[in-house]
Design a protein around this motif. Structure first.
Motif, PDB file in Angstrom:
ATOM      1  N   VAL A  81     -38.330  21.345  -8.455  1.00  0.00           N
ATOM      2  CA  VAL A  81     -38.348  21.446  -6.999  1.00  0.00           C
ATOM      3  C   VAL A  81     -38.483  20.054  -6.400  1.00  0.00           C
ATOM      4  O   VAL A  81     -39.345  19.270  -6.827  1.00  0.00           O
ATOM      5  N   VAL A 108     -41.964  18.904 -10.262  1.00  0.00           N
ATOM      6  CA  VAL A 108     -41.906  18.711  -8.814  1.00  0.00           C
ATOM      7  C   VAL A 108     -41.760  17.226  -8.506  1.00  0.00           C
ATOM      8  O   VAL A 108     -42.432  16.390  -9.111  1.00  0.00           O
ATOM      9  N   GLY A 150     -34.790  24.052  -6.899  1.00  0.00           N
ATOM     10  CA  GLY A 150     -35.098  24.466  -5.539  1.00  0.00           C
ATOM     11  C   GLY A 150     -35.475  23.285  -4.669  1.00  0.00           C
ATOM     12  O   GLY A 150     -35.713  22.174  -5.170  1.00  0.00           O
ATOM     13  N   LEU A 251     -40.964  30.741  -5.365  1.00  0.00           N
ATOM     14  CA  LEU A 251     -40.341  29.907  -6.383  1.00  0.00           C
ATOM     15  C   LEU A 251     -40.340  30.595  -7.747  1.00  0.00           C
ATOM     16  O   LEU A 251     -39.344  30.543  -8.491  1.00  0.00           O
TER      17      LEU A 251
END
Length: 285
Positions: A81, A108, A150, A251
């Motif tokens: 992400v 992330v 994402g 998510l």
């Protein structure tokens, strides 16, 4: 004689029935990561995975940032992400989401933009550049499943995450946080998207931003709109259990295809002291 001839066939059918795996087990996602979730686990400040960080600088396409990642790959690779800050802000405004999400089983990256004055569409392009960096040249690229990606962002970064869904419909999930954008029609978005707005937001009022964005997403296969009760524009820029709980669940559900998290999304949560309103296209699974 005919009856005797049926016995072997009946025995074979019975054995097949016993050997068949339960439907629930057969349907489990191969991307499930971590133990079965509970309300306590999705609201916790940290998830089950230990995490580490890596600093990103001297890259093209975005202004660098910080990577947060699970230290163990014993369960396999992870989805990734990218998160953008808003107008005039730096990655520090969304930094709390890095370890929070990584500890739940994601790689992330919180990014700095090329300029703090960059507009939403530029931020969308930079989010995609950050994902490309993660999956192709970062030090953690082997930990990532490049098919499960994402985007998130706050304010103009949230508007950027909407633009990213149009530019790259292969994304698995998007979460715009108090998003701001001059474009109001997102009917071409085909990415599962959860918009998180704030009831008392005077910078990106939900009536002219989050709500019309959500309503316009007629092509999104799944969508949700969560409005934080009595919250302002900056609510997603510091640790917020409601934002974390539903972001993690979204998510997990759409990047990991983990239906164990549907319990937090469908049926839609009721209004409360934390949630002013919640709309969704339930059921997901």
């Amino acid at each position: 004689m005919r009856l005797r001839a049926l016995f072997p066939a009946m025995a074979l059918l019975a054995a097949s029935a016993v050997a068949a795996p339960p439907a629930a087990l057969a349907a489990a996602s191969p991307y499930e990561r971590g133990p079965a979730p509970t309300t306590a686990s999705v609201e916790a400040a940290r998830g089950p995975f230990a995490t580490a960080t890596a600093t990103v600088s001297s890259v093209s396409g975005f202004g660098g940032g910080t990577v947060y990642y699970p230290t163990s790959t014993a369960e396999g690779t992870f989805g990734a992400v990218a998160i953008s800050p808003g107008f005039t802000a730096t990655q520090s405004s969304v930094a709390w989401l890095g370890p929070r999400l990584a500890s739940q089983g994601f790689v992330v990256i919180t990014i700095n933009t090329l300029s703090t004055l960059d507009q939403p569409d530029s931020r969308g392009a930079q989010l995609l550049a950050a994902l490309d960096y993660l999956t192709t040249s970062s030090s953690v690229r082997t930990r990532i499943d490049a098919s499960r990606l994402g985007v998130m962002g706050h304010s103009m970064g949230g508007g950027g995450s909407l633009r990213a869904t149009v530019s790259r419909p292969s994304l698995q999930a998007a979460i715009p946080l108090a998003p701001w954008h001059t474009t109001k029609n997102w009917s071409s978005t085909r990415v599962p998207t959860m918009i998180i707005g704030a009831e008392s937001d005077s910078t990106a009022p939900v009536s002219s931003h989050s709500e019309p964005f959500y309503t316009s997403m007629t092509s999104a296969p799944d969508k949700a709109y969560l409005e934080l009760n009595n919250a302002g524009h900056s609510a997603p820029t510091s640790a917020n259990t409601t934002v974390a709980k539903y972001s993690i669940s979204w998510l997990k559900r759409f990047i990991d295809n983990d239906t164990r998290y549907d319990q937090f999304l469908c049926p839609a949560p009721s209004p409360s002291s934390l949630i002013e309103e919640y709309r969704a296209t339930c059921p997901h699974s």
